[in-house]
Scaffold this active site. Structure first.
Site, short mmCIF file in Angstrom:
data_model
loop_
_atom_site.label_atom_id
_atom_site.label_comp_id
_atom_site.label_asym_id
_atom_site.label_seq_id
_atom_site.Cartn_x
_atom_site.Cartn_y
_atom_site.Cartn_z
N TRP A 29 0.84 -1.21 0.00
CA TRP A 29 0.00 0.00 0.00
C TRP A 29 0.87 1.26 0.00
O TRP A 29 0.67 2.18 -0.81
CB TRP A 29 -0.94 -0.03 1.20
CG TRP A 29 -1.95 1.10 1.27
CD1 TRP A 29 -2.25 1.99 0.27
CD2 TRP A 29 -2.78 1.43 2.38
NE1 TRP A 29 -3.23 2.87 0.70
CE2 TRP A 29 -3.58 2.55 1.98
CE3 TRP A 29 -2.95 0.91 3.67
CZ2 TRP A 29 -4.52 3.13 2.85
CZ3 TRP A 29 -3.89 1.49 4.51
CH2 TRP A 29 -4.65 2.59 4.10
N ASP A 51 2.08 -8.45 -1.35
CA ASP A 51 0.70 -8.05 -1.61
C ASP A 51 0.65 -6.62 -2.13
O ASP A 51 1.27 -5.72 -1.58
CB ASP A 51 -0.12 -8.15 -0.32
CG ASP A 51 -1.55 -7.70 -0.52
OD1 ASP A 51 -2.34 -8.50 -1.05
OD2 ASP A 51 -1.87 -6.55 -0.15
N TYR A 64 -3.35 0.95 -5.66
CA TYR A 64 -2.24 1.58 -4.95
C TYR A 64 -1.43 2.41 -5.93
O TYR A 64 -0.51 1.92 -6.60
CB TYR A 64 -1.35 0.54 -4.28
CG TYR A 64 -2.04 -0.32 -3.23
CD1 TYR A 64 -3.23 0.07 -2.65
CD2 TYR A 64 -1.47 -1.52 -2.81
CE1 TYR A 64 -3.86 -0.72 -1.69
CE2 TYR A 64 -2.08 -2.31 -1.85
CZ TYR A 64 -3.28 -1.90 -1.29
OH TYR A 64 -3.88 -2.69 -0.35
N TYR A 105 -4.54 -7.16 7.06
CA TYR A 105 -3.83 -5.91 6.72
C TYR A 105 -3.93 -4.93 7.88
O TYR A 105 -4.79 -5.06 8.76
CB TYR A 105 -4.32 -5.32 5.40
CG TYR A 105 -5.67 -4.63 5.39
CD1 TYR A 105 -5.81 -3.31 5.83
CD2 TYR A 105 -6.79 -5.26 4.87
CE1 TYR A 105 -7.04 -2.66 5.77
CE2 TYR A 105 -8.03 -4.62 4.80
CZ TYR A 105 -8.14 -3.32 5.26
OH TYR A 105 -9.37 -2.68 5.20
N LYS A 157 5.57 3.94 18.74
CA LYS A 157 6.37 5.11 18.34
C LYS A 157 5.58 6.42 18.36
O LYS A 157 6.15 7.48 18.20
CB LYS A 157 6.93 4.88 16.94
CG LYS A 157 7.92 3.74 16.85
CD LYS A 157 8.39 3.52 15.42
CE LYS A 157 9.36 2.34 15.34
NZ LYS A 157 9.77 2.06 13.94
N GLY A 185 3.55 -3.38 5.87
CA GLY A 185 4.31 -2.48 5.01
C GLY A 185 5.61 -2.06 5.67
O GLY A 185 5.81 -2.26 6.86
#
Length: 318
Positions: A21, A52, A57, A198, A209, A273
């Site tokens: 993505w 994927d 995208y 996902y 973070k 990702g």
């Protein structure tokens, strides 16, 4: 890295799947093509064999990045892509598949998925029989090896399955967000449908973070993520504080603790990702983490404080 069978097929996928993505750039900021190419390669080197992406995208940009990054590695990798919710008419499915094949530089797609159900985002309502019929024909032609659906509820999976074999569901699913799978997990397990989760890190929230006062840049889709807002965000931060000691005693990061919990669920893989090589390598480590039953139960309990507080609907307040 652990590997799992995709549904009832002979296709073997890595437990950690590289998510494309971000590589499409749309809905994200600060994404660099060269860094994405390096991240893809680092993931493969770390044991991630499954990648994927989707035609949506970046209008095929993510697919082209994948092709460029892993040129010459086709026999080592498993490619997953998706047909857009705007292309679910029979002829459009065929055209979209051909476009994706060209973008990916391959003669076959290992898993071709319906990205969102027909009618999503104001798109045309197309009978599932028409779309699935086209996918079944593509499978018979050898252009795709398996069929999957994404963002479908149980009734929609059942309807698709009456037309042809569905071997995977791709839902939004993480320790902090479980709404999308509450009515589908048991069905998938009973029918040997792989669950490819996902946003398994809740778009970075589960990395620990992001603290109070963080502001996402304009154009970043996380601005609309319910988990980063108000009381839900406060609950998430408190949950992360409870999770940190569990991560420490297992010698893993918060991110890999959350991924390992997800991968411990029956039939589930995680699509993650990465912005760069370091993140790709770190994500891949989750494929080797095994947690004890007591820790899994405690992690589940802590996560539910966040997930159970959310109203029904998408993770994003669009």
């Amino acid at each position: 890295m652990r590997y799992k069978k995709l549904g009832t097929t002979s296709i073997e996928v890595s437990a950690v799947i590289f998510g494309g993505w971000q590589a499409g750039k749309e809905s994200w900021v600060g994404i660099d093509d060269d860094a994405q190419i390096a991240a893809h390669r680092a993931a493969l080197d770390a044991g991630v064999t499954t990648f994927d992406t989707a035609e949506e995208y970046g209008a095929g940009h993510s697919e082209r990045i994948l092709a460029k990054a892993l040129a010459g590695e086709r026999e080592r990798i498993v490619i997953l892509t998706k047909v857009s919710w705007n292309n679910l008419r029979r002829e459009k499915v065929f055209e979209a598949c051909e476009r994706s094949l060209r973008n990916l530089g391959t003669d076959r797609i290992d898993l071709y998925q319906i990205h969102w159900p027909a009618g999503s985002f104001g798109s045309e309502v197309v009978p599932i029989e028409e779309t699935m019929g086209a996918l079944v024909d593509l499978k018979a032609q050898g252009k795709i090896r398996a069929i999957g659906v994404s963002n479908f509820d149980r009734a929609q999976i059942e309807a698709a399955s009456r037309v042809g074999r569905v071997d995977s569901l791709q839902p939004c699913y993480s320790l902090f967000f479980r709404k999308a799978v509450e009515d589908t997990l048991s069905y998938c397990q009973e029918n040997v449908i792989s669950v490819l989760a996902y946003s398994p890190l809740a778009q970075g929230l589960l990395t620990g973070k992001f603290g109070r006062g963080h502001v996402f840049a304009e154009g970043d889709n996380r601005v609309d993520n319910r988990l980063f807002k108000g009381e839900t965000f406060e609950k998430a931060l408190a949950a992360l504080d409870e999770l940190r000691p569990i991560a420490a005693r297992n010698g893993v990061t918060l991110a890999n603790l959350a991924l390992a919990w997800l991968l411990a669920q029956e039939g589930v893989c995680a699509i993650v990702g990465a912005r760069n090589e370091a993140q790709a390598r770190e994500n891949a480590r989750a494929g080797d983490v095994t947690l004890g039953a007591a820790d899994l139960a405690e992690i589940d309990r802590i996560g539910r404080v966040v997930s159970d507080s959310l109203p029904p609907g998408l993770m994003w307040d669009w």
